[in-house]
Design a protein around this motif. Structure first.
Motif, PDB file in Angstrom:
ATOM      1  N   ASN A 102       0.808  -1.213   0.000  1.00 11.38           N
ATOM      2  CA  ASN A 102       0.000   0.000   0.000  1.00 11.38           C
ATOM      3  C   ASN A 102       0.845   1.268   0.000  1.00 11.38           C
ATOM      4  OD1 ASN A 102       0.225  -1.466   2.632  1.00 11.38           O
ATOM      5  ND2 ASN A 102      -0.331   0.522   3.485  1.00 11.38           N
ATOM      6  N   TRP A 128      -2.495  -5.249   3.577  1.00 12.09           N
ATOM      7  CA  TRP A 128      -2.680  -3.803   3.515  1.00 12.09           C
ATOM      8  C   TRP A 128      -3.905  -3.443   4.334  1.00 12.09           C
ATOM      9  CZ3 TRP A 128      -3.993  -7.113  -0.403  1.00 12.09           C
ATOM     10  CH2 TRP A 128      -5.289  -7.037  -0.919  1.00 12.09           C
ATOM     11  N   LYS A 130      -7.480  -1.828   5.388  1.00 14.55           N
ATOM     12  CA  LYS A 130      -8.793  -1.439   4.867  1.00 14.55           C
ATOM     13  C   LYS A 130      -9.062  -0.027   5.389  1.00 14.55           C
ATOM     14  CE  LYS A 130     -13.538  -3.164   4.308  1.00 14.55           C
ATOM     15  NZ  LYS A 130     -14.287  -1.940   4.608  1.00 14.55           N
ATOM     16  N   SER A 131      -8.903   0.947   4.529  1.00 12.49           N
ATOM     17  CA  SER A 131      -8.778   2.338   4.975  1.00 12.49           C
ATOM     18  C   SER A 131      -9.999   2.850   5.736  1.00 12.49           C
ATOM     19  CB  SER A 131      -8.481   3.249   3.781  1.00 12.49           C
ATOM     20  OG  SER A 131      -9.504   3.154   2.804  1.00 12.49           O
ATOM     21  N   ARG A 156      -2.826   8.707  -2.140  1.00 10.79           N
ATOM     22  CA  ARG A 156      -2.731   7.254  -1.933  1.00 10.79           C
ATOM     23  C   ARG A 156      -2.884   6.549  -3.282  1.00 10.79           C
ATOM     24  NH1 ARG A 156      -3.809   4.990   3.146  1.00 10.79           N
ATOM     25  NH2 ARG A 156      -4.155   6.468   4.835  1.00 10.79           N
ATOM     26  N   PHE A 158      -2.300   3.631  -4.073  1.00 12.15           N
ATOM     27  CA  PHE A 158      -2.799   2.265  -3.932  1.00 12.15           C
ATOM     28  C   PHE A 158      -4.318   2.200  -3.847  1.00 12.15           C
ATOM     29  CE2 PHE A 158      -3.569  -1.659  -1.408  1.00 12.15           C
ATOM     30  CZ  PHE A 158      -3.067  -2.567  -2.328  1.00 12.15           C
ATOM     31  N   SER A 159      -4.985   3.325  -3.602  1.00 15.94           N
ATOM     32  CA  SER A 159      -6.446   3.306  -3.503  1.00 15.94           C
ATOM     33  C   SER A 159      -7.103   2.810  -4.790  1.00 15.94           C
ATOM     34  CB  SER A 159      -6.976   4.693  -3.132  1.00 15.94           C
ATOM     35  OG  SER A 159      -6.642   5.638  -4.134  1.00 15.94           O
ATOM     36  N   HIS A 161      -6.321   0.140  -6.173  1.00 16.72           N
ATOM     37  CA  HIS A 161      -6.212  -1.328  -6.167  1.00 16.72           C
ATOM     38  C   HIS A 161      -6.604  -1.948  -4.837  1.00 16.72           C
ATOM     39  CE1 HIS A 161      -3.738  -0.393  -9.672  1.00 16.72           C
ATOM     40  NE2 HIS A 161      -2.900   0.277  -8.895  1.00 16.72           N
ATOM     41  N   ASP A 162      -7.176  -1.190  -3.890  1.00 13.43           N
ATOM     42  CA  ASP A 162      -7.198  -1.654  -2.501  1.00 13.43           C
ATOM     43  C   ASP A 162      -8.424  -2.451  -2.075  1.00 13.43           C
ATOM     44  OD1 ASP A 162      -9.081   0.359  -2.361  1.00 13.43           O
ATOM     45  OD2 ASP A 162      -8.083   1.493  -0.762  1.00 13.43           O
ATOM     46  N   THR A 163      -9.311  -2.814  -2.997  1.00 14.72           N
ATOM     47  CA  THR A 163     -10.405  -3.717  -2.657  1.00 14.72           C
ATOM     48  C   THR A 163     -10.044  -5.127  -3.115  1.00 14.72           C
ATOM     49  OG1 THR A 163     -11.598  -3.449  -4.743  1.00 14.72           O
ATOM     50  CG2 THR A 163     -12.066  -1.843  -2.977  1.00 14.72           C
ATOM     51  N   PHE A 167      -7.572  -6.005  -6.314  1.00  9.54           N
ATOM     52  CA  PHE A 167      -6.247  -6.566  -6.084  1.00  9.54           C
ATOM     53  C   PHE A 167      -6.122  -7.960  -6.679  1.00  9.54           C
ATOM     54  CE2 PHE A 167      -2.582  -8.122  -3.654  1.00  9.54           C
ATOM     55  CZ  PHE A 167      -1.717  -7.059  -3.876  1.00  9.54           C
ATOM     56  N   TYR A 242      -6.605  -6.354   4.900  1.00  9.26           N
ATOM     57  CA  TYR A 242      -6.768  -7.404   3.895  1.00  9.26           C
ATOM     58  C   TYR A 242      -5.454  -8.175   3.779  1.00  9.26           C
ATOM     59  CZ  TYR A 242     -11.126  -5.321   2.174  1.00  9.26           C
ATOM     60  OH  TYR A 242     -12.396  -4.858   2.056  1.00  9.26           O
TER      61      TYR A 242
END
Length: 248
Positions: A102, A128, A130-131, A156, A158-159, A161-163, A167, A242
């Motif tokens: 992340n 990473w 879970k924001s 960010r 990475f946001s 790709h962060d679900t 991902f 996650y």
């Protein structure tokens, strides 16, 4: 007190909860040669060494590497950062990255590099945050706003790709197979005053600015933080991460 020591007491303690699941491949004996990428102060390295793995630990921060080298002389320590690693192809049986993906500027390139250094059949494990379920850090952002301090959180990348579905698609595009993502939830039990001290002391792009505020302004933010943190003092801050696993 160095930034690495504050990080070790604060964020490293927070992130240690996911170490066990990250090292599942090492526990069953399939990962003799393990890369701890973004090793920080060494919570993954310590656990992997205890399992008998041959550990190579890399980080971009010399202070972190100095601390981990002092604590774990049997690990191989290298200064490096994704998306470029100083290793030959197929070098490792397992790559574990605890809350590093992340932070990288180019997640697709980082995954391709991690796949390159894994042997065929080697295991990848990454975590990473879970924001929207990270009370342990969002309480700082809320305190800054409550104190009326102008604040623009850092971008960010990475946001995007962060679900889990996003991902998983990224892992597939990088050439990984058998990919899965699970959510891990826990309560981070910590004295709120100590958590404030260690998060601010660690520095970094998100909350390091709090340590640079005039004392009276920082005191105002801290008062708001303690007010907002009070409901979590007994049971701890609820947090969620996650955890992704895949195979080359």
């Amino acid at each position: 007190m160095t930034n690495a020591e504050a990080y070790d007491r604060g964020f490293a303690h927070l992130s240690s909860h996911t170490v066990g699941p990250l090292l599942a491949a090492a526990r069953d004996g399939r990962a003799r040669r393990l890369l701890d990428v973004g090793c920080g102060t060494g919570v993954v390295t310590a656990a992997a060494l205890a399992l008998g793995a041959e550990v190579t630990a890399v980080d971009r921060d010399p202070a972190m590497l100095e601390l981990i080298a002092r604590r774990h002389p049997y690990a191989t320590i290298r200064e490096a950062a994704l998306p470029e690693l100083p290793f030959e192809d197929d070098r490792f049986d397992c790559v574990a990255g605890n809350f590093v993906i992340n932070h990288v500027p180019d997640a697709p390139a980082a995954l391709r590099e991690l796949r390159r250094v894994l042997r065929p059949g080697g295991a990848l494990a990454l975590s990473w945050w879970k924001s929207d379920e990270m009370t342990a850090t969002s309480v700082f952002t809320e305190a800054i706003a409550a104190a009326g301090i102008p604040y623009e959180p850092p971008a960010r990348p990475f946001s995007a790709h962060d679900t889990p579905p996003l991902f998983l698609a990224l892992l597939e595009e990088a050439g990984f197979g058998e990919a899965e993502v699970e959510a891990v939830r826990w309560r981070h039990q910590v004295d709120p005053a100590s958590w404030w001290t260690d998060v601010i002391g660690a520095g970094g792009p998100r909350f390091g600015m709090l340590g640079e505020l005039p004392p009276e302004v920082a005191g105002r933010v801290r008062a708001e933080y303690l007010r907002l943190a009070a409901p979590y003092e007994r049971e701890g801050f609820p947090v969620c991460a996650y955890l992704a696993r895949a195979v080359k």
